[in-house]
Design a protein around this motif. Sequence first.
Motif, PDB file in Angstrom:
ATOM      1  N   LYS A   3       0.739  -1.178  -0.008  1.00  0.00           N
ATOM      2  CA  LYS A   3      -0.149   0.011   0.109  1.00  0.00           C
ATOM      3  C   LYS A   3       0.974   1.274   0.026  1.00  0.00           C
ATOM      4  O   LYS A   3       0.693   2.243  -0.922  1.00  0.00           O
ATOM      5  CB  LYS A   3      -0.830   0.063   1.144  1.00  0.00           C
ATOM      6  N   ALA A   4       1.777   1.360   0.829  1.00  0.00           N
ATOM      7  CA  ALA A   4       2.781   2.283   1.015  1.00  0.00           C
ATOM      8  C   ALA A   4       3.405   2.712  -0.300  1.00  0.00           C
ATOM      9  O   ALA A   4       3.704   3.987  -0.713  1.00  0.00           O
ATOM     10  CB  ALA A   4       3.997   2.191   2.162  1.00  0.00           C
ATOM     11  N   GLN A   5       4.071   1.752  -0.927  1.00  0.00           N
ATOM     12  CA  GLN A   5       4.537   1.864  -2.245  1.00  0.00           C
ATOM     13  C   GLN A   5       3.656   2.403  -3.246  1.00  0.00           C
ATOM     14  O   GLN A   5       3.941   3.400  -4.037  1.00  0.00           O
ATOM     15  CB  GLN A   5       5.275   0.554  -2.795  1.00  0.00           C
ATOM     16  N   SER A   6       2.471   1.733  -3.287  1.00  0.00           N
ATOM     17  CA  SER A   6       1.660   2.146  -4.259  1.00  0.00           C
ATOM     18  C   SER A   6       1.084   3.768  -4.023  1.00  0.00           C
ATOM     19  O   SER A   6       1.130   4.442  -5.105  1.00  0.00           O
ATOM     20  CB  SER A   6       0.399   1.195  -4.322  1.00  0.00           C
ATOM     21  N   ASP A   7       0.621   3.960  -3.003  1.00  0.00           N
ATOM     22  CA  ASP A   7       0.320   5.310  -2.558  1.00  0.00           C
ATOM     23  C   ASP A   7       1.226   6.419  -2.650  1.00  0.00           C
ATOM     24  O   ASP A   7       1.020   7.524  -3.269  1.00  0.00           O
ATOM     25  CB  ASP A   7      -0.159   5.424  -1.221  1.00  0.00           C
ATOM     26  N   ALA A  27      10.415   3.180 -10.755  1.00  0.00           N
ATOM     27  CA  ALA A  27      10.788   2.843  -9.199  1.00  0.00           C
ATOM     28  C   ALA A  27       9.723   2.163  -8.499  1.00  0.00           C
ATOM     29  O   ALA A  27      10.102   0.896  -7.710  1.00  0.00           O
ATOM     30  CB  ALA A  27      11.166   4.123  -8.492  1.00  0.00           C
ATOM     31  N   GLY A  28       8.492   2.619  -8.621  1.00  0.00           N
ATOM     32  CA  GLY A  28       7.349   1.803  -7.791  1.00  0.00           C
ATOM     33  C   GLY A  28       7.256   0.404  -8.247  1.00  0.00           C
ATOM     34  O   GLY A  28       7.031  -0.394  -7.323  1.00  0.00           O
ATOM     35  N   SER A  29       7.166   0.133  -9.505  1.00  0.00           N
ATOM     36  CA  SER A  29       7.085  -1.224  -9.806  1.00  0.00           C
ATOM     37  C   SER A  29       8.082  -2.095  -9.607  1.00  0.00           C
ATOM     38  O   SER A  29       7.975  -3.103  -9.177  1.00  0.00           O
ATOM     39  CB  SER A  29       6.670  -1.300 -11.743  1.00  0.00           C
ATOM     40  N   ASN A  30       9.344  -1.481  -9.525  1.00  0.00           N
ATOM     41  CA  ASN A  30      10.438  -2.444  -9.234  1.00  0.00           C
ATOM     42  C   ASN A  30      10.439  -2.464  -7.755  1.00  0.00           C
ATOM     43  O   ASN A  30      10.948  -3.519  -7.193  1.00  0.00           O
ATOM     44  CB  ASN A  30      11.727  -1.425  -9.397  1.00  0.00           C
ATOM     45  N   ALA A  31       9.654  -1.612  -6.788  1.00  0.00           N
ATOM     46  CA  ALA A  31       9.880  -1.842  -5.410  1.00  0.00           C
ATOM     47  C   ALA A  31       8.835  -2.973  -5.299  1.00  0.00           C
ATOM     48  O   ALA A  31       8.946  -3.757  -4.274  1.00  0.00           O
ATOM     49  CB  ALA A  31       9.273  -0.694  -4.712  1.00  0.00           C
ATOM     50  N   LEU A  32       7.697  -3.019  -5.748  1.00  0.00           N
ATOM     51  CA  LEU A  32       6.499  -3.827  -5.792  1.00  0.00           C
ATOM     52  C   LEU A  32       7.307  -5.304  -6.108  1.00  0.00           C
ATOM     53  O   LEU A  32       7.137  -6.268  -5.576  1.00  0.00           O
ATOM     54  CB  LEU A  32       5.353  -3.608  -6.518  1.00  0.00           C
ATOM     55  N   ALA A  33       8.121  -5.254  -7.064  1.00  0.00           N
ATOM     56  CA  ALA A  33       8.329  -6.828  -7.678  1.00  0.00           C
ATOM     57  C   ALA A  33       9.652  -7.054  -6.390  1.00  0.00           C
ATOM     58  O   ALA A  33       9.572  -8.334  -6.403  1.00  0.00           O
ATOM     59  CB  ALA A  33       9.174  -6.376  -8.969  1.00  0.00           C
ATOM     60  N   GLN A  34      10.396  -6.086  -6.036  1.00  0.00           N
ATOM     61  CA  GLN A  34      11.086  -6.736  -5.170  1.00  0.00           C
ATOM     62  C   GLN A  34      10.531  -7.254  -3.807  1.00  0.00           C
ATOM     63  O   GLN A  34      11.036  -7.973  -3.159  1.00  0.00           O
ATOM     64  CB  GLN A  34      12.123  -5.364  -4.458  1.00  0.00           C
ATOM     65  N   LEU A  35       9.449  -6.434  -3.563  1.00  0.00           N
ATOM     66  CA  LEU A  35       8.524  -6.983  -2.270  1.00  0.00           C
ATOM     67  C   LEU A  35       8.138  -8.509  -2.537  1.00  0.00           C
ATOM     68  O   LEU A  35       8.118  -9.406  -1.668  1.00  0.00           O
ATOM     69  CB  LEU A  35       7.466  -6.080  -1.937  1.00  0.00           C
ATOM     70  N   VAL A  36       7.671  -8.774  -3.997  1.00  0.00           N
ATOM     71  CA  VAL A  36       7.248  -9.984  -4.233  1.00  0.00           C
ATOM     72  C   VAL A  36       8.350 -10.994  -3.931  1.00  0.00           C
ATOM     73  O   VAL A  36       8.343 -12.065  -3.619  1.00  0.00           O
ATOM     74  CB  VAL A  36       6.573  -9.981  -5.759  1.00  0.00           C
ATOM     75  N   ARG A  37       9.509 -10.640  -4.414  1.00  0.00           N
ATOM     76  CA  ARG A  37      10.832 -11.394  -4.194  1.00  0.00           C
ATOM     77  C   ARG A  37      11.168 -11.747  -2.736  1.00  0.00           C
ATOM     78  O   ARG A  37      11.541 -12.768  -2.526  1.00  0.00           O
ATOM     79  CB  ARG A  37      12.147 -10.732  -5.045  1.00  0.00           C
ATOM     80  N   TYR A  95      -2.229  -3.629  -6.077  1.00  0.00           N
ATOM     81  CA  TYR A  95      -1.671  -2.254  -5.851  1.00  0.00           C
ATOM     82  C   TYR A  95      -0.549  -2.038  -7.287  1.00  0.00           C
ATOM     83  O   TYR A  95      -0.001  -1.380  -6.848  1.00  0.00           O
ATOM     84  CB  TYR A  95      -1.039  -2.443  -4.784  1.00  0.00           C
ATOM     85  N   ALA A  96      -1.018  -2.629  -8.179  1.00  0.00           N
ATOM     86  CA  ALA A  96      -0.075  -2.337  -9.377  1.00  0.00           C
ATOM     87  C   ALA A  96       0.155  -1.025  -9.692  1.00  0.00           C
ATOM     88  O   ALA A  96      -0.980  -0.137  -9.496  1.00  0.00           O
ATOM     89  CB  ALA A  96      -0.472  -3.242 -10.427  1.00  0.00           C
ATOM     90  N   ILE A  97       1.152  -0.472  -9.975  1.00  0.00           N
ATOM     91  CA  ILE A  97       1.188   0.926 -10.420  1.00  0.00           C
ATOM     92  C   ILE A  97       0.812   1.127 -11.823  1.00  0.00           C
ATOM     93  O   ILE A  97       1.089   0.651 -12.957  1.00  0.00           O
ATOM     94  CB  ILE A  97       2.792   1.178 -10.420  1.00  0.00           C
ATOM     95  N   LYS A  98      -0.139   2.235 -11.847  1.00  0.00           N
ATOM     96  CA  LYS A  98      -0.810   2.460 -13.197  1.00  0.00           C
ATOM     97  C   LYS A  98       0.004   3.650 -13.516  1.00  0.00           C
ATOM     98  O   LYS A  98      -0.110   4.786 -13.054  1.00  0.00           O
ATOM     99  CB  LYS A  98      -2.343   2.885 -12.846  1.00  0.00           C
ATOM    100  N   SER A  99       0.241   3.870 -14.728  1.00  0.00           N
ATOM    101  CA  SER A  99       0.991   4.713 -15.431  1.00  0.00           C
ATOM    102  C   SER A  99      -0.013   5.921 -15.545  1.00  0.00           C
ATOM    103  O   SER A  99      -1.157   5.732 -16.005  1.00  0.00           O
ATOM    104  CB  SER A  99       1.335   4.393 -16.913  1.00  0.00           C
ATOM    105  N   ALA A 100       0.742   7.261 -15.529  1.00  0.00           N
ATOM    106  CA  ALA A 100      -0.213   8.297 -15.674  1.00  0.00           C
ATOM    107  C   ALA A 100      -0.630   8.720 -17.115  1.00  0.00           C
ATOM    108  O   ALA A 100      -1.657   9.566 -17.246  1.00  0.00           O
ATOM    109  CB  ALA A 100       0.568   9.514 -15.208  1.00  0.00           C
ATOM    110  N   GLY A 101       0.107   7.879 -17.838  1.00  0.00           N
ATOM    111  CA  GLY A 101      -0.227   8.072 -19.428  1.00  0.00           C
ATOM    112  C   GLY A 101       0.217   9.451 -19.805  1.00  0.00           C
ATOM    113  O   GLY A 101      -0.320   9.796 -20.815  1.00  0.00           O
ATOM    114  N   LEU A 127      -1.140  -9.027  -4.185  1.00  0.00           N
ATOM    115  CA  LEU A 127      -1.129  -7.989  -3.558  1.00  0.00           C
ATOM    116  C   LEU A 127      -0.336  -7.022  -4.875  1.00  0.00           C
ATOM    117  O   LEU A 127      -0.608  -5.995  -5.240  1.00  0.00           O
ATOM    118  CB  LEU A 127      -0.165  -7.887  -2.258  1.00  0.00           C
ATOM    119  N   ALA A 128       0.480  -7.621  -5.513  1.00  0.00           N
ATOM    120  CA  ALA A 128       1.150  -6.666  -6.642  1.00  0.00           C
ATOM    121  C   ALA A 128       0.031  -6.429  -7.634  1.00  0.00           C
ATOM    122  O   ALA A 128       0.005  -5.323  -8.256  1.00  0.00           O
ATOM    123  CB  ALA A 128       2.359  -7.800  -7.247  1.00  0.00           C
ATOM    124  N   ARG A 129      -0.752  -7.476  -7.944  1.00  0.00           N
ATOM    125  CA  ARG A 129      -1.904  -7.458  -9.035  1.00  0.00           C
ATOM    126  C   ARG A 129      -2.974  -6.220  -8.267  1.00  0.00           C
ATOM    127  O   ARG A 129      -3.456  -5.342  -8.996  1.00  0.00           O
ATOM    128  CB  ARG A 129      -2.587  -8.689  -9.392  1.00  0.00           C
TER     129      ARG A 129
END
Length: 866
Positions: free
Chosen positions: A285-289, A416-426, A481-487, A477-479
């Motif tokens: 949650k923290a990383q996504s927020d 960076a956010g996506s990488n952080a979530l991926a690292q949390l999964v790992r 709170y996945a990081i959504k691009s601002a586009g 959780l990764a799915r």
Amino acid sequence: MKRFLTALCTMLVVAVSALSAQTFYEGQGGKNMGAIRVAMPEGVGLTTEEAEILPLVRIKLGSDFAKYAGMRVVDEGDDLEAGYTLTGSVSKRAGAYWITFEIKDTLKSTGTKATYPPVQCTLAELQNLKVIAAASEELIGGMGIRLTQVGKDALKKTTTNEVDAVNAAANASKSTGFAQTIYTYIADQLDPTLAEAASKKAKIQAELFKAPEVTLTLPPITVPQIAVSEFKTPEIKVVATGNIRAAAQQKDAEYKAQKEASRVRQESSNKSLKEMQDAFLVQFKAQSDAVQKQQTELLKQRDILLGQQKTQLARQREIIAQLKEAENSSATFFTEHPPFEIIYDPRAEQAGTQNLEKGIVDLRFRITTAGTTAMQVIPVILADLEKGLKTVTQSLANINTGFDTIEAQLKQAETAGSNALAQLVRNYAGQVAKVETSETHYAEQLAGLDAALKTTGYAQLGRDYAVKPDKGYAEGLARTYAIKSAGYSAAKDKNLGGTWSRTTGTKDETKTFVIEARLENDAGKTIGTARVTLTNTIVAEAYTQPPNASEWCVFRDVPIASITDTMRVTIQKVNGKAVTTSTTYIKVSALTPESDYRYTEDGLDIEGFAKNGRDRFGYDKNGFARNGYNREGYDKAGYARSGYNREGHTRGGYDRTGYNRAGYNFWGYDKNGNHRLGRGMHGVTAGGGGYLGGNAGFGGASWFGRYRWFYVELNFYGGSFPALVYQDYLLGDFEFQDSVQFNFSGGAGFSVLLPGRFMLSGVIGGGAWFYKVDVEPHEVTDKEGNVKTVKDKTVSLPYFCMKAQIDWFFLEGVWGVGLRAAYIGEFMSPDLDKVIPGIKTRFIPSNSGMYFERLYVGMVFSPIFR
């Protein structure tokens, strides 16, 4: 910004005061008295046109207090605090004008500080500001400020430039847009010490040159490391006994104890797993927020940039409009504000013959429309506007860079956010792996008990109470709170706005003036009216000062009986506008009686030229400026600053491609590569000269030819060498006589045709030379000490040479005569001591040769074969 502009204006006023402090007033003058606010005088009984004098009075008073009293001056539009206020009025009663002024202490409320009692004056005295200068002197004295004699004299001497500057500043105060700008610049040009014009110009420039600063910030994103309880596998110990019954009971008890321990262990482990999952949930949650917050902040900054861009685009459009207006000012602003001055001779003279039968006569006077310097401020305004436009364009470029930065930072944050979530999964997977390893080890221990104790059940405990973590928990959780691009794409927001570049006019423009005049006799009676039309042409090229136009204006059928000894011509209207009260249209100046009607008050003659013979733009009557060039940029010989005349040739006759009128370049070649002197042999030279340093002279002839840069020469010389020449090089008492010299040489040559039928030729090369010389009898001593005599001997000496040669010719038809200079280096072979006994070389220890250096100078004569 407003405070900055106010401070800047104050600094300008103080600067003007500082320049005059040492001469115009004693001590500190009014420098330490604070500021004085100069209010607009009240107009009483004035017509609308007469009320135009009020801004002139205010500006003149303010200028005098800034310049001659050293005080800070503010007007009604400034928000600076002022300790004193200057008020007054201009009244008209019974056809006469009256002025009165008063200065009050507004801070201390001590009443009136200085007054100027009602004084009667004429409209002309108000317009030329002399009566205002007198009022300034008395008011400054009333403030306790003592003017020096220099200050008093300068204050009384109101120049026409100052009057024109005050008029321009007054026009600026009641104008808007480009008119306000040009009037301000004109006023500053005419009188740089005029505080009001200087401060307004500074405000215009400060507004033009300001630019926003674009700053973007991106908070960092970090991937925290989650610490969870480590799953430890307990060690199981079994104590064996010899009694079967007791052993069975003991095993049963131990099994029950192990079962309870496994249950407790499972419960504790599941609790630890739940705590770990909760910790991971918080971090996801923290990383996504954090990324969403960064996206929000960056998009807010993008909105700020869009606002700045909108402001800058509006400023850009405004500046471009001003640039276009400035460039087209001859067709716009100057249509209603012609940059001309009307100069006329107020004396009338007879035109033609008198009609005695009717008792009438025609009288005339001379009138001229001369260009003023008003148009000279246009390039200055354009330069400032271009600088402002450059600032705005750079700001827009910076904003575009800001958009790129926002896009890059958004991608950086999202990555960076996506990488952080991926690292949390790992990280979660690593923790799960530890749990599974621990469970496997524990199950193996329990299964080992069954084997060791010959029991069943322990292995089942390992299966029944196994801790089984949710392997897909972190992926879920990764799915979620996945990081959504601002586009965001910066390209859609980028905008550099419009562009502008200078152009010149497309056609010549004319300014036509219909001038109405009146002729009065010495009784003030109008005895004639006249009208004349003058047309001036402003050439198409932008900012060119308009030339003068001059005509005779004729009063037709003037009654002879009304003519008196003195008569006066006055200009009433120009293009239908009255000139007596109009201060915005055109300047009208008469030749003054103080100058015997030769010059106006500004010192211009009837054609608009000053006493030094030049007009306001520095041109003489022939159209040439002080730098020797006319308005078209050509000097009196017809050459421009670039060195080319109207036909595109230099004084040497060469065009911009490097070829003269005959089609040859500086080196004598045409565009096809052929030399002006021909392809093959072009000359035979004959003459005489000698080698410097004491040598006897040579005479002879040579012929040579050139094709492009190739040079070939064959020479023949005859003469003699005295031994003195060789004393520095050869040892022995002898001399060469009756030498004959042949040489053949080649190399790189050139030929340059110079102005005035001169030609310069030269060569750098080398070749084979040959000497034939007679050697005088002389004695030599051999190695054994025997002396013998060398008889007369003829010796041939072949050798090689290097030389640099230059010929300077004067050409006349097919022949030329000139001078030749050659620097020759000769390298002899074979050894001289073998050819001529007794001769020893000096500079080459190996006796392998001899090197001579000689300078040849002579005259040459050459027929030229073209």
